[in-house]
Write a protein that holds these residues in place. Structure first.
Motif, PDB file in Angstrom:
ATOM      1  N   ASP A 113       0.835  -1.196   0.000  1.00 27.36           N
ATOM      2  CA  ASP A 113       0.000   0.000   0.000  1.00 27.36           C
ATOM      3  C   ASP A 113       0.871   1.247   0.000  1.00 27.36           C
ATOM      4  OD1 ASP A 113      -2.404  -1.373   0.003  1.00 27.36           O
ATOM      5  OD2 ASP A 113      -2.514  -1.441   2.190  1.00 27.36           O
ATOM      6  N   VAL A 114       0.611   2.103  -0.948  1.00 27.88           N
ATOM      7  CA  VAL A 114       1.302   3.383  -1.037  1.00 27.88           C
ATOM      8  C   VAL A 114       0.329   4.431  -0.526  1.00 27.88           C
ATOM      9  CG1 VAL A 114       2.370   5.056  -2.582  1.00 27.88           C
ATOM     10  CG2 VAL A 114       2.611   2.608  -3.041  1.00 27.88           C
ATOM     11  N   THR A 115       0.771   5.254   0.419  1.00 26.08           N
ATOM     12  CA  THR A 115      -0.118   6.262   0.996  1.00 26.08           C
ATOM     13  C   THR A 115       0.122   7.637   0.369  1.00 26.08           C
ATOM     14  OG1 THR A 115       1.395   6.927   2.768  1.00 26.08           O
ATOM     15  CG2 THR A 115      -0.051   5.030   3.210  1.00 26.08           C
ATOM     16  N   GLY A 163      -0.649  -0.214  -7.292  1.00 24.06           N
ATOM     17  CA  GLY A 163       0.609   0.519  -7.313  1.00 24.06           C
ATOM     18  C   GLY A 163       0.667   1.676  -8.288  1.00 24.06           C
ATOM     19  N   VAL A 164      -0.489   2.100  -8.786  1.00 24.29           N
ATOM     20  CA  VAL A 164      -0.526   3.261  -9.672  1.00 24.29           C
ATOM     21  C   VAL A 164      -0.765   4.509  -8.821  1.00 24.29           C
ATOM     22  CG1 VAL A 164      -1.703   4.389 -11.602  1.00 24.29           C
ATOM     23  CG2 VAL A 164      -1.408   1.903 -11.596  1.00 24.29           C
ATOM     24  N   VAL A 165       0.075   5.522  -9.030  1.00 26.90           N
ATOM     25  CA  VAL A 165      -0.090   6.804  -8.349  1.00 26.90           C
ATOM     26  C   VAL A 165      -0.451   7.827  -9.415  1.00 26.90           C
ATOM     27  CG1 VAL A 165       1.020   8.617  -6.999  1.00 26.90           C
ATOM     28  CG2 VAL A 165       1.574   6.213  -6.553  1.00 26.90           C
ATOM     29  N   LYS A 166      -1.618   8.452  -9.238  1.00 30.51           N
ATOM     30  CA  LYS A 166      -2.074   9.480 -10.160  1.00 30.51           C
ATOM     31  C   LYS A 166      -1.950  10.834  -9.465  1.00 30.51           C
ATOM     32  CE  LYS A 166      -5.315   6.327 -12.334  1.00 30.51           C
ATOM     33  NZ  LYS A 166      -6.709   6.000 -12.592  1.00 30.51           N
ATOM     34  N   ILE A 167      -1.299  11.759 -10.146  1.00 29.25           N
ATOM     35  CA  ILE A 167      -1.067  13.079  -9.571  1.00 29.25           C
ATOM     36  C   ILE A 167      -1.602  14.133 -10.520  1.00 29.25           C
ATOM     37  CG2 ILE A 167       0.685  14.732  -8.795  1.00 29.25           C
ATOM     38  CD1 ILE A 167       2.486  12.264  -8.228  1.00 29.25           C
ATOM     39  N   GLU A 168      -2.488  14.972  -9.995  1.00 29.96           N
ATOM     40  CA  GLU A 168      -2.961  16.133 -10.749  1.00 29.96           C
ATOM     41  C   GLU A 168      -2.194  17.329 -10.215  1.00 29.96           C
ATOM     42  OE1 GLU A 168      -6.955  18.555 -10.514  1.00 29.96           O
ATOM     43  OE2 GLU A 168      -7.234  16.758 -11.759  1.00 29.96           O
ATOM     44  N   VAL A 190       9.028  14.465 -10.863  1.00 31.17           N
ATOM     45  CA  VAL A 190       7.932  13.865 -10.091  1.00 31.17           C
ATOM     46  C   VAL A 190       7.832  12.371 -10.392  1.00 31.17           C
ATOM     47  CG1 VAL A 190       5.411  13.795  -9.825  1.00 31.17           C
ATOM     48  CG2 VAL A 190       6.621  15.998  -9.821  1.00 31.17           C
ATOM     49  N   LYS A 191       7.847  12.002 -11.670  1.00 35.40           N
ATOM     50  CA  LYS A 191       7.763  10.588 -12.031  1.00 35.40           C
ATOM     51  C   LYS A 191       8.933   9.793 -11.448  1.00 35.40           C
ATOM     52  CE  LYS A 191       5.155  10.858 -16.324  1.00 35.40           C
ATOM     53  NZ  LYS A 191       5.175  10.566 -17.762  1.00 35.40           N
ATOM     54  N   THR A 192      10.116  10.350 -11.546  1.00 38.16           N
ATOM     55  CA  THR A 192      11.306   9.654 -11.046  1.00 38.16           C
ATOM     56  C   THR A 192      11.264   9.499  -9.534  1.00 38.16           C
ATOM     57  OG1 THR A 192      12.618  10.456 -12.902  1.00 38.16           O
ATOM     58  CG2 THR A 192      13.825   9.736 -10.942  1.00 38.16           C
ATOM     59  N   VAL A 210       5.234   1.408  -5.716  1.00 38.49           N
ATOM     60  CA  VAL A 210       4.767   2.184  -6.863  1.00 38.49           C
ATOM     61  C   VAL A 210       5.208   1.483  -8.138  1.00 38.49           C
ATOM     62  CG1 VAL A 210       4.976   4.359  -8.133  1.00 38.49           C
ATOM     63  CG2 VAL A 210       4.758   4.384  -5.636  1.00 38.49           C
ATOM     64  N   GLY A 211       4.236   1.178  -8.979  1.00 38.17           N
ATOM     65  CA  GLY A 211       4.532   0.536 -10.252  1.00 38.17           C
ATOM     66  C   GLY A 211       4.455   1.492 -11.413  1.00 38.17           C
ATOM     67  N   GLU A 212       3.622   2.519 -11.272  1.00 38.16           N
ATOM     68  CA  GLU A 212       3.435   3.486 -12.358  1.00 38.16           C
ATOM     69  C   GLU A 212       3.044   4.834 -11.752  1.00 38.16           C
ATOM     70  OE1 GLU A 212       0.716   4.109 -16.396  1.00 38.16           O
ATOM     71  OE2 GLU A 212       0.312   2.406 -15.076  1.00 38.16           O
ATOM     72  N   VAL A 213       3.549   5.903 -12.360  1.00 36.99           N
ATOM     73  CA  VAL A 213       3.200   7.254 -11.947  1.00 36.99           C
ATOM     74  C   VAL A 213       2.563   7.940 -13.154  1.00 36.99           C
ATOM     75  CG1 VAL A 213       4.030   9.463 -11.047  1.00 36.99           C
ATOM     76  CG2 VAL A 213       5.154   7.330 -10.346  1.00 36.99           C
ATOM     77  N   VAL A 214       1.333   8.410 -12.970  1.00 44.07           N
ATOM     78  CA  VAL A 214       0.598   9.083 -14.040  1.00 44.07           C
ATOM     79  C   VAL A 214       0.411  10.539 -13.637  1.00 44.07           C
ATOM     80  CG1 VAL A 214      -1.558   9.151 -15.344  1.00 44.07           C
ATOM     81  CG2 VAL A 214      -0.606   6.946 -14.601  1.00 44.07           C
TER      82      VAL A 214
END
Length: 102
Positions: free
Chosen positions: A5-7, A42-47, A65-67, A75-79
């Motif tokens: 779990d990623v918080t 593990g997907v993190v979505k950032i607006e 931010v992605k890096t 975290v598997g993917e950063v969108v």
């Protein structure tokens, strides 16, 4: 193997380590992060936004931010969704660098 779990707190902490190269304040305190969503997979979505629509550092900031967020365990993917509504203004910053206090 279950996903870790990623918080949102972990993501915010990571984003506080990234400074806007033109302003010298981290992205969170500058008010550039509008929303963070994490999923069990593990997907993190950032607006987020930049200080101006045509910010010359926007590609650098998005890549940073992605890096950085990508190094968080689980975290598997950063969108990134780079938005300009609402437009950023200095009043959105929690810590004003001296250049913004005019």
């Amino acid at each position: 193997m279950p996903a870790i779990d990623v918080t949102k707190d972990q993501v915010f902490a990571a984003l506080r380590e990234i400074e806007d190269p033109e302003v010298g304040t981290n992205l969170v305190d500058l008010g550039l992060i509008y929303e963070i969503d994490t999923t069990e997979s593990g997907v993190v979505k950032i607006e987020m936004t930049t200080t101006t629509r045509f910010c010359p550092a926007s590609a650098f900031i998005v890549e940073a931010v992605k890096t950085r967020v990508g190094t968080i365990a689980g975290v598997g993917e950063v969108v990134i969704d780079l938005v300009y509504e609402p437009p950023w203004s200095p009043e959105m910053a929690t810590l004003f660098p001296s250049e913004l206090q005019s």
